[in-house]
Write an enzyme that holds these catalytic residues in place. Structure first.
Site, PDB file in Angstrom:
ATOM      1  N   GLU A 286       0.866  -1.182   0.000  1.00  0.00           N
ATOM      2  CA  GLU A 286       0.000   0.000   0.000  1.00  0.00           C
ATOM      3  C   GLU A 286       0.895   1.220   0.000  1.00  0.00           C
ATOM      4  O   GLU A 286       1.723   1.399   0.894  1.00  0.00           O
ATOM      5  CB  GLU A 286      -0.927  -0.038   1.217  1.00  0.00           C
ATOM      6  N   CYS A 320      -2.046   9.161   4.020  1.00  0.00           N
ATOM      7  CA  CYS A 320      -1.996   8.814   2.603  1.00  0.00           C
ATOM      8  C   CYS A 320      -3.289   9.254   1.927  1.00  0.00           C
ATOM      9  O   CYS A 320      -3.333   9.491   0.738  1.00  0.00           O
ATOM     10  CB  CYS A 320      -1.789   7.322   2.447  1.00  0.00           C
TER      11      CYS A 320
END
Ligand code: NAP
Ligand code: MG
Length: 515
Positions: A286, A320
């Site tokens: 990720e 993020c």
């Protein structure tokens, strides 16, 4: 019967009693600052000569803890121990493995303010952001425990009368878990416990800026009775031991969350088979984001502006999922920009342990310098309309910053900054806004504010991100509610906190017996 999964509620810090409880936890953590933390390999606590100090980003000279550092020799030992332990751990029944997670979740819930206080001190999160991080860690453990309970049951197959057929999800082997510092409890705990509950053994290398929180989590796993060798704790520099762990022939999978560049490097190194390696390594990665909020001309502009401000500046933009691009229809551009600038100018920045400020520092000097460089780039590429300056000297503080009139292909609109900076970009119409929204190499989160049903439907189809939100902010995904992960250079879309996540840590075995 298992009780149904429910998200851990957030603490209301307006209640005086909750504030007092949290302050007490902070005081307790204060009294433990500067202690030493060891590696843990096969249950053995190993102190090394080489140590790294972790500092409070709000108060640069305050040492949070002193952490022993693994070298390649100790990394080797951790992998060997993990490989040996796998031979027993893989035979532990799935439901028995989940019980470790339920126990760990209960322990964390009991001392949740302490975990949050460590987060405030070591990562510079506000009380509320730290509380959300701890709640998410608890959620991951409760959720993955239940997922494993389900995966461990008899799986639906088309049954035929002449055979007994069974499909089971068996573990992979030794996993290297490499988490980031920005959700140093939730993501670290989620990645680790998903791997172990699925029957794998783990070598956990925490992020170098937040190793103490990870050490506290390890103490809790020990208290929960997780057998020695199931999770091996090897703090150390990614640059120094990262490649070694990834390249090792006994490594079966790597679960990574972090930046695009490190993720791509791991992908490349993991792809090459090493001498004695019997499998293709699996990578769950990720990575970064460059997330947009699109505002249509008929949107609720107050709602949109507040969402941009909250998504851009919560935890100083170090998520993020943070909004770093506001793409606004030309007819409402000036109004939305004015609202966001007004809100941004009211945001306060300072030593976040005091709970008097909206947000705290960026994580370290490297991040600080990088963000300040992007602010200089922004001055060339757009118009500085809020912030753009540093905050108080004692920490890595940067004032929330807004740039207006940034072109869609500018660096500020394309590169992940990971700090409190948002760029505004004007769109001719809604279609143009969507085109801009899709014009980065990332694809993590995004929001659309609109009252136009056809436009929302179009965005639903065409806005290419893993987590798309309508008329709400683009941060704050909840376990089980908003499975989280992105497209393109944002990673392998492994959807943490979702029903498919544990499958990534298993392989399915079919056994068919003729009756
Ligand atoms: P990072 O610099 O890539 O570091 C992530 C982890 O990788 C750290 O533990 C780091 O260790 C380690 N590492 C560094 N070099 C390595 C190597 N050669 N081999 C193996 N491991 C290595 O990222 P970060 O600064 O911690 O985190 C911020 C990034 O994470 C942002 O890009 C953000 O978007 C992304 N992120 C993504 C998600 C998501 O779900 N998509 C969630 C959170 C964060 P050291 O600390 O020792 O360098
Ligand atoms: Mg880093």
């Amino acid at each position: 019967m298992q009780v149904e999964f429910k998200n851990e509620p957030f603490v209301n810090f307006n209640v005086p009693e909750n504030k007092e409880d949290f302050q007490r936890a902070l005081d307790k953590v204060e009294s433990q600052l500067g202690e030493e933390y060891a590696l843990i390999i096969g249950g053995e606590h190993i102190t090394t000569e080489k140590k790294s100090k972790s500092y409070n980003p709000s108060q640069k000279d305050e040492c949070i803890g002193i952490v022993s550092q693994a070298d390649q020799e100790l990394a080797e030992k951790a992998i060997q121990v993990a490989a040996e332990t796998f031979e027993t751990w893989k035979h532990v029944a799935p439901q028995a493995r989940s019980r470790y997670l339920y126990k760990a979740a209960a322990l964390m819930r009991r001392s949740k303010h302490e975990f949050s206080a460590w987060l405030v001190k070591e990562s510079g999160k506000s009380w509320a952001e730290a509380d959300a991080d701890t709640a998410e860690a608890i959620d991951f453990m409760e959720y993955y425990g239940r997922q494993m309970d389900q995966l461990g049951q008899r799986q639906p197959l088309t049954r035929i009368p002449t055979e007994d057929n069974e499909l089971t999800y068996v573990p992979l082997g030794v996993g290297i878990v490499i988490p980031p510092w920005n959700f140093p409890l939730a993501i670290m705990a989620g990645m680790t416990t998903a791997a172990l509950v699925a029957g794998n053994t783990v070598v956990l290398k925490p992020a170098s800026t937040t190793p103490v929180i990870a050490a506290k989590f390890m103490e809790m796993l020990e208290e929960a009775g997780v057998p020695a060798g199931v999770v091996n704790f090897v703090p150390g520099s990614g640059a120094e031991i990262g490649d070694y762990l990834v390249e090792h022939p006994l490594t079966r999978f790597i679960s990574f969350t972090g930046s695009r560049d490190v993720g791509l490097r791991i992908n490349e190194l993991a792809a090459k088979p090493r001498k004695g390696q019997k499998w293709m390594k699996r990578l769950i990665a990720e990575m970064g984001g460059k997330d947009s909020i699109v505002v249509d001309k008929d949107a609720d502009l107050d709602l949109a502006a507040s969402a941009i401000t909250a998504s851009a500046f919560g935890f100083s933009g170090q998520k993020c999922s943070a909004c770093s691009r506001a793409i606004v229809h030309q007819e409402v551009y000036d109004e939305v920009l004015a609202k966001v600038v007004e809100q941004t100018k009211k945001l306060t920045v300072g030593n976040i342990a005091k709970n008097e400020f909206y947000t705290g520092p960026v994580i370290d000097e490297k991040a600080y310098n990088k963000v300040m460089e992007y602010i200089e780039i922004g001055k060339e590429e757009g118009k500085l309309v809020a912030g753009g300056v540093k905050g108080p000297e004692e920490g890595y503080f940067i004032m929330p910053t807004v740039f207006a009139d940034v072109k869609e292909d500018a660096r500020l609109m394309q590169e992940e900054i990971f700090g409190p900076v948002v760029a505004f970009c004007k769109a001719d119409d809604f279609d143009h806004a969507l085109t801009i929204a899709n014009n980065t190499e990332y694809g993590l989160t995004g929001s659309v504010f609109s009252r136009n049903r056809a436009h929302l439907e179009k965005a639903r189809e065409e806005f290419h991100v893993g987590n798309l939100y309508f008329n709400r902010k683009c941060t704050g995904a909840l376990v089980g509610v908003h499975p989280f992960g992105g497209f393109n250079m944002s990673g392998t879309d492994s959807k943490a906190g979702g029903p498919d996540y544990l499958l990534l840590f298993t392989q399915a075995k079919l056994v068919s017996e003729l009756l």
